[in-house]
Design an enzyme around this catalytic site. Structure first.
Site, PDB file in Angstrom:
ATOM      1  N   CYS A 132      10.150  -7.472 -20.897  1.00  0.00           N
ATOM      2  CA  CYS A 132       9.237  -6.449 -21.378  1.00  0.00           C
ATOM      3  C   CYS A 132       9.398  -5.270 -21.202  1.00  0.00           C
ATOM      4  O   CYS A 132      10.003  -4.262 -20.345  1.00  0.00           O
ATOM      5  CB  CYS A 132       7.186  -6.846 -20.699  1.00  0.00           C
ATOM      6  SG  CYS A 132       5.717  -5.298 -21.473  1.00  0.00           S
ATOM      7  N   CYS A 170       6.558  -3.189 -19.690  1.00  0.00           N
ATOM      8  CA  CYS A 170       6.718  -2.970 -18.336  1.00  0.00           C
ATOM      9  C   CYS A 170       7.505  -2.580 -17.475  1.00  0.00           C
ATOM     10  O   CYS A 170       7.530  -1.920 -16.460  1.00  0.00           O
ATOM     11  CB  CYS A 170       6.952  -4.381 -17.524  1.00  0.00           C
ATOM     12  SG  CYS A 170       5.702  -5.802 -19.058  1.00  0.00           S
TER      13      CYS A 170
END
Length: 310
Positions: free
Chosen positions: A62, A65
């Site tokens: 991700c 993230c």
């Protein structure tokens, strides 16, 4: 103690078999903790009774993230134990993620007293995270300004170059947070480079290019293009007809003298509504767009416009 969503009253199931030990201490080494089956109970459930826990659910694949995590870690160190940052890798601990109902990442949950108090999804800007966190946990008195606040202060001081540098860094670190690109365009325009500012806006995805914030910056660029030059303005000296008044108002708006420009447009609208096919009213609306719906001048002058119309 189960985590309960106070908005629905529904309990959030928690992993079984985790240890029943005391909450994480406020030692600097424990501000940031990796969560697994062995310490979930200790850190997140029991620990949140004594110290709020920010549970950051993330995944290695991700990209948002990866952008968000350094911001959360920075805040954890700043708050110096006022909350614990608990990081959960959902790929490695899918059972915990499933029982917490994690469907997308990043997913950040604030746990206090064993309950889910609030949460957000996505990589929010640092300033927005600070504002969100401050609703629940008192911020340190000596907390440094966020990058966004530093850029805003630079612009207020007339230092467009510093603001541009900050926004370029934010764009590089958060390529999918398109508001930063709009902010960069705005700072670039403040630095006097309208064409580069327009280029930044033109390269945005359509849904962001046409959003109110980007439209506002583009309106400011357009006002600069439309406003009379210094030479043309000098040629209007002594004239008080509608064309001269309109062009002077445009110059005021383009130079950032919004209140004076808005007053001039309202006065022209009152004196000669027909000028330029209702140009004064339509330009007022464009200025509101440039300033933004929540700007104090927009709020005040919308009322004045409404009073004049009705």
């Amino acid at each position: 103690m189960p985590i309960v969503d106070p908005r629905t009253g529904a309990p959030l199931n928690t992993p079984e078999g985790s240890t029943q030990t005391s909450a994480a201490s406020a030692d600097p080494a424990n501000y940031i903790v990796d969560i697994d089956m062995s310490n979930f109970q200790q850190v997140v459930l029991e620990g949140s009774v004594q110290t709020p826990v920010l549970l950051d659910c993330w995944a290695p694949w991700c990209e948002p993230c990866k952008n968000l995590m350094p911001v959360l870690e920075k805040l954890a160190h700043e708050y110096a134990g006022a909350f614990i940052l608990a990081k959960l890798n959902i790929e490695e601990h899918q059972e915990i993620a499933a029982q917490l109902g994690i469907r997308s990442v990043p997913d950040v949950k604030l746990i206090m007293q064993g309950q889910l108090y609030d949460q957000f999804q996505g990589a929010l800007p640092e300033k927005q995270i600070r504002e969100w966190l401050a609703q629940y946990i008192e911020a340190p008195q000596d907390a440094p300004a966020s990058p966004e606040e530093q850029a805003e202060a630079a612009l207020a001081a007339g230092d467009a170059a510093t603001a541009q540098a900050i926004y370029r860094q934010l764009v590089q670190e958060n390529p999918e947070h398109y508001d930063y690109q709009v902010d960069l365009a705005s700072a670039t325009l403040a630095g006097g480079n309208a064409e580069d500012a327009r280029s930044v806006l033109d390269n945005l995805p359509p849904e962001h290019r046409d959003a109110p914030k980007a439209r506002g910056v583009r309106a400011r660029i357009d006002f600069g293009d439309e406003a009379p030059s210094a030479e043309e303005l000098a040629s209007l000296e002594g004239r008080d007809d509608s064309e001269a008044r309109y062009k002077r108002a445009l110059r005021q708006v383009a130079d950032g003298h919004y209140e004076a420009g808005l007053d001039a447009l309202l006065a022209l609208m009152k004196a000669d509504r027909a000028y330029g096919d209702d140009a004064a009213r339509l330009t007022l609306l464009r200025v509101f767009d440039a300033l933004g719906a929540d700007h104090p001048l927009t709020v005040a002058y919308r009322r004045k416009l409404f009073a004049l119309l009705y």
